[in-house]
Scaffold this motif. Structure first.
Motif, short mmCIF file in Angstrom:
data_model
loop_
_atom_site.label_atom_id
_atom_site.label_comp_id
_atom_site.label_asym_id
_atom_site.label_seq_id
_atom_site.Cartn_x
_atom_site.Cartn_y
_atom_site.Cartn_z
N GLY A 283 0.80 -1.20 0.00
CA GLY A 283 0.00 0.00 0.00
C GLY A 283 0.85 1.27 0.00
N GLY A 284 0.26 2.32 -0.54
CA GLY A 284 0.97 3.60 -0.60
C GLY A 284 1.90 3.72 -1.78
N GLY A 285 1.82 2.77 -2.74
CA GLY A 285 2.66 2.82 -3.93
C GLY A 285 4.03 2.20 -3.76
N ALA A 286 4.26 1.44 -2.69
CA ALA A 286 5.56 0.79 -2.50
C ALA A 286 5.77 -0.29 -3.56
CB ALA A 286 5.65 0.20 -1.11
N HIS A 287 6.98 -0.34 -4.11
CA HIS A 287 7.28 -1.29 -5.18
C HIS A 287 8.77 -1.60 -5.16
CE1 HIS A 287 8.33 -2.55 -9.30
NE2 HIS A 287 7.12 -3.07 -9.34
N GLY A 288 9.09 -2.88 -5.33
CA GLY A 288 10.49 -3.30 -5.37
C GLY A 288 10.65 -4.52 -6.24
N GLU A 289 11.81 -4.62 -6.93
CA GLU A 289 12.11 -5.77 -7.77
C GLU A 289 13.56 -6.19 -7.58
OE1 GLU A 289 11.33 -5.24 -11.89
OE2 GLU A 289 9.14 -5.23 -11.68
N ALA A 290 13.82 -7.47 -7.79
CA ALA A 290 15.19 -7.99 -7.76
C ALA A 290 15.23 -9.28 -8.57
CB ALA A 290 15.66 -8.24 -6.33
N THR A 291 16.40 -9.60 -9.12
CA THR A 291 16.55 -10.79 -9.94
C THR A 291 17.78 -11.59 -9.49
OG1 THR A 291 17.90 -9.61 -11.58
CG2 THR A 291 15.51 -9.66 -11.93
N ALA A 292 17.80 -12.83 -9.93
CA ALA A 292 18.94 -13.71 -9.68
C ALA A 292 18.99 -14.73 -10.81
CB ALA A 292 18.84 -14.42 -8.33
N THR A 293 20.19 -15.17 -11.17
CA THR A 293 20.39 -16.16 -12.22
C THR A 293 20.81 -17.49 -11.60
OG1 THR A 293 21.06 -14.43 -13.79
CG2 THR A 293 21.63 -16.71 -14.34
N LYS A 294 20.23 -18.55 -12.12
CA LYS A 294 20.53 -19.89 -11.60
C LYS A 294 20.67 -20.87 -12.77
CE LYS A 294 20.84 -23.32 -8.64
NZ LYS A 294 22.00 -23.49 -7.73
N ARG A 295 21.76 -21.65 -12.75
CA ARG A 295 21.96 -22.71 -13.74
C ARG A 295 21.67 -24.06 -13.10
NH1 ARG A 295 25.94 -18.93 -14.83
NH2 ARG A 295 25.99 -18.20 -17.01
N PHE A 296 20.78 -24.79 -13.74
CA PHE A 296 20.42 -26.12 -13.25
C PHE A 296 21.14 -27.16 -14.10
CE2 PHE A 296 16.88 -23.47 -11.93
CZ PHE A 296 16.69 -23.87 -10.62
N VAL A 297 21.94 -28.00 -13.48
CA VAL A 297 22.67 -29.07 -14.15
C VAL A 297 22.43 -30.36 -13.38
CG1 VAL A 297 24.91 -29.92 -14.90
CG2 VAL A 297 24.43 -27.46 -14.94
N PRO A 298 21.99 -31.43 -14.07
CA PRO A 298 21.78 -32.72 -13.38
C PRO A 298 23.12 -33.39 -13.10
CG PRO A 298 21.31 -32.96 -15.71
CD PRO A 298 21.61 -31.50 -15.50
N TRP A 299 23.77 -32.99 -12.03
CA TRP A 299 25.12 -33.47 -11.76
C TRP A 299 25.18 -34.98 -11.56
CZ3 TRP A 299 28.62 -30.39 -13.27
CH2 TRP A 299 28.47 -29.01 -13.16
N ALA A 300 24.14 -35.57 -11.03
CA ALA A 300 24.14 -37.03 -10.86
C ALA A 300 24.20 -37.73 -12.21
CB ALA A 300 22.91 -37.46 -10.08
N ALA A 301 23.39 -37.23 -13.15
CA ALA A 301 23.40 -37.83 -14.48
C ALA A 301 24.73 -37.58 -15.18
CB ALA A 301 22.25 -37.26 -15.32
N VAL A 302 25.28 -36.36 -15.02
CA VAL A 302 26.58 -36.06 -15.62
C VAL A 302 27.67 -36.97 -15.04
CG1 VAL A 302 28.35 -34.30 -15.84
CG2 VAL A 302 25.96 -33.69 -16.17
N ALA A 303 27.64 -37.15 -13.72
CA ALA A 303 28.63 -38.02 -13.09
C ALA A 303 28.48 -39.46 -13.57
CB ALA A 303 28.47 -37.95 -11.57
N GLY A 304 27.23 -39.92 -13.72
CA GLY A 304 27.01 -41.27 -14.22
C GLY A 304 27.52 -41.44 -15.64
N ALA A 305 27.25 -40.44 -16.51
CA ALA A 305 27.71 -40.51 -17.89
C ALA A 305 29.23 -40.51 -17.96
CB ALA A 305 27.14 -39.35 -18.69
N CYS A 306 29.86 -39.67 -17.13
CA CYS A 306 31.32 -39.64 -17.09
C CYS A 306 31.89 -40.99 -16.65
CB CYS A 306 31.80 -38.53 -16.16
SG CYS A 306 31.48 -36.86 -16.80
N ALA A 307 31.23 -41.59 -15.66
CA ALA A 307 31.69 -42.90 -15.19
C ALA A 307 31.59 -43.93 -16.30
CB ALA A 307 30.87 -43.32 -13.97
#
Length: 330
Positions: free
Chosen positions: A254-278
């Motif tokens: 209320g009263g016109g308050a407004h705020g924004e923020a962002t963040a970047t995230k990379r999702f990698v299936p490390w278990a699958a990558v580790a299995g493929a490497c193995a």
């Protein structure tokens, strides 16, 4: 304390007046076999916004230097007299946003003065205790949340005090430190204004593979007090397994308050990558072993052939030498 002789005289009159005691009227009867609990509430006819049907909290508003008056009601439904101690307290937010009280008052809690700080209430009686809120002359405009706290029999019970000092108000908030980890989106909310805010949050996440999350604005269960910072989080159970996303948080109030923020995230299936490497390493190791064994087998046959030829020639040479010797001795 009052900031003028007139205010001090008014407070002395309040302190000299007897605390209003009402026996029986409005006191709830205790259920059979249960210990009745005492309670504290705003008086029905006091304050700057009185209500005959009861008030959930105290509301007071005035300019700096004003002395505001109200009454707090303490009800003793028990069969024995009750001694109650009254005090003022400053409201606060915990780190996760819940409302709490500060142990040391420097704001509204310090401005509250009771006609009597300790009241002895007879059995089945309600006592109404007058008190004042003396707004300092240099008080900043805006909301100053506090509470009236009653203590008795090892228990504390309080009623919120919504005090607003007249003057310019500002509603402002920011979103900071957005993090994505462990299936949750964490962030900080900071009230940068001088009014109490009830924020609304919208969450959106866009990835390389398309929209990953879209939550419409919803009201957060938080009353964010002026100048306070809280840490909150949102669950994200269906986060993508493989993607690079940009998470955007939008907060309004209320009263016109407004705020924004962002963040970047990379999702990698490390278990699958580790299995493929193995698997790749295992396949490479097996191929290397087969090639090495084949080379060893091929090299072994050549050595055997060369050795056999030398032996045959040697044998022939030996035979020839023996014949020559035998011929020379004959």
């Amino acid at each position: 304390m009052p900031s003028s002789p007139r205010a001090r005289a008014r407070l002395r009159a309040l302190c000299g007046a007897a605390v209003l005691l009402t026996a029986g009227a409005g006191v709830p009867a205790a259920a059979a076999g249960t210990a009745p609990a005492w309670s504290v509430s705003p008086s029905a006819g006091g304050g700057t916004r009185p209500a005959q049907d009861g008030r959930p909290y105290f509301y007071a508003e005035g300019v700096p230097g004003t002395v505001l008056q109200d009454k707090v009601a303490v009800t003793n439904p028990g069969c024995r007299p009750l001694t109650v101690r009254l005090r003022g307290a400053d409201a606060d937010n915990t780190g996760t946003g819940a409302l709490s009280l500060r142990t040391r008052s420097t704001d509204t809690g310090a401005w509250i003065t009771f006609a009597r700080r300790e009241v002895k209430i007879p059995a089945r009686t309600r006592a109404e205790v007058p008190f004042t809120v003396t707004v300092p002359a240099d008080a900043t405009p805006g909301d100053h949340p506090g509470a009236v706290v009653a203590s008795a029999n090892g228990r504390d019970s309080g009623v919120s005090v919504h005090l607003r000092v007249s003057g310019p108000t500002l509603s402002a908030l920011t979103v900071e430190r957005v993090r994505v980890a462990g299936g949750r989106i964490s962030y900080d909310l900071v009230n940068r204004g001088n009014t109490v805010l009830t924020p609304r949050l919208a969450v959106r996440a866009d990835g390389v593979l398309g929209r990953a999350l879209d939550r419409r604005p919803r009201t957060l269960p938080v009353e964010l007090l002026p100048g306070r910072r809280v840490t909150l989080s949102e669950p994200w159970k269906n986060a993508p397994a493989l993607d690079s996303v940009r998470v955007r948080l939008t907060v309004t109030a209320g009263g016109g308050a407004h705020g924004e923020a962002t963040a970047t995230k990379r999702f990698v299936p490390w278990a699958a990558v580790a299995g493929a490497c193995a698997v790749i390493l295992a396949a490479g190791g097996a191929a290397f072993w087969l090639v090495r064994r084949r080379r060893h087998a091929t090299g072994g046959n050549g050595e055997n052939g060369a050795t056999g030829g030398n032996d045959e020639n040697g044998a022939n040479s030996g035979n020839h030498g023996s014949q020559e010797i035998q011929g020379s001795w004959s």
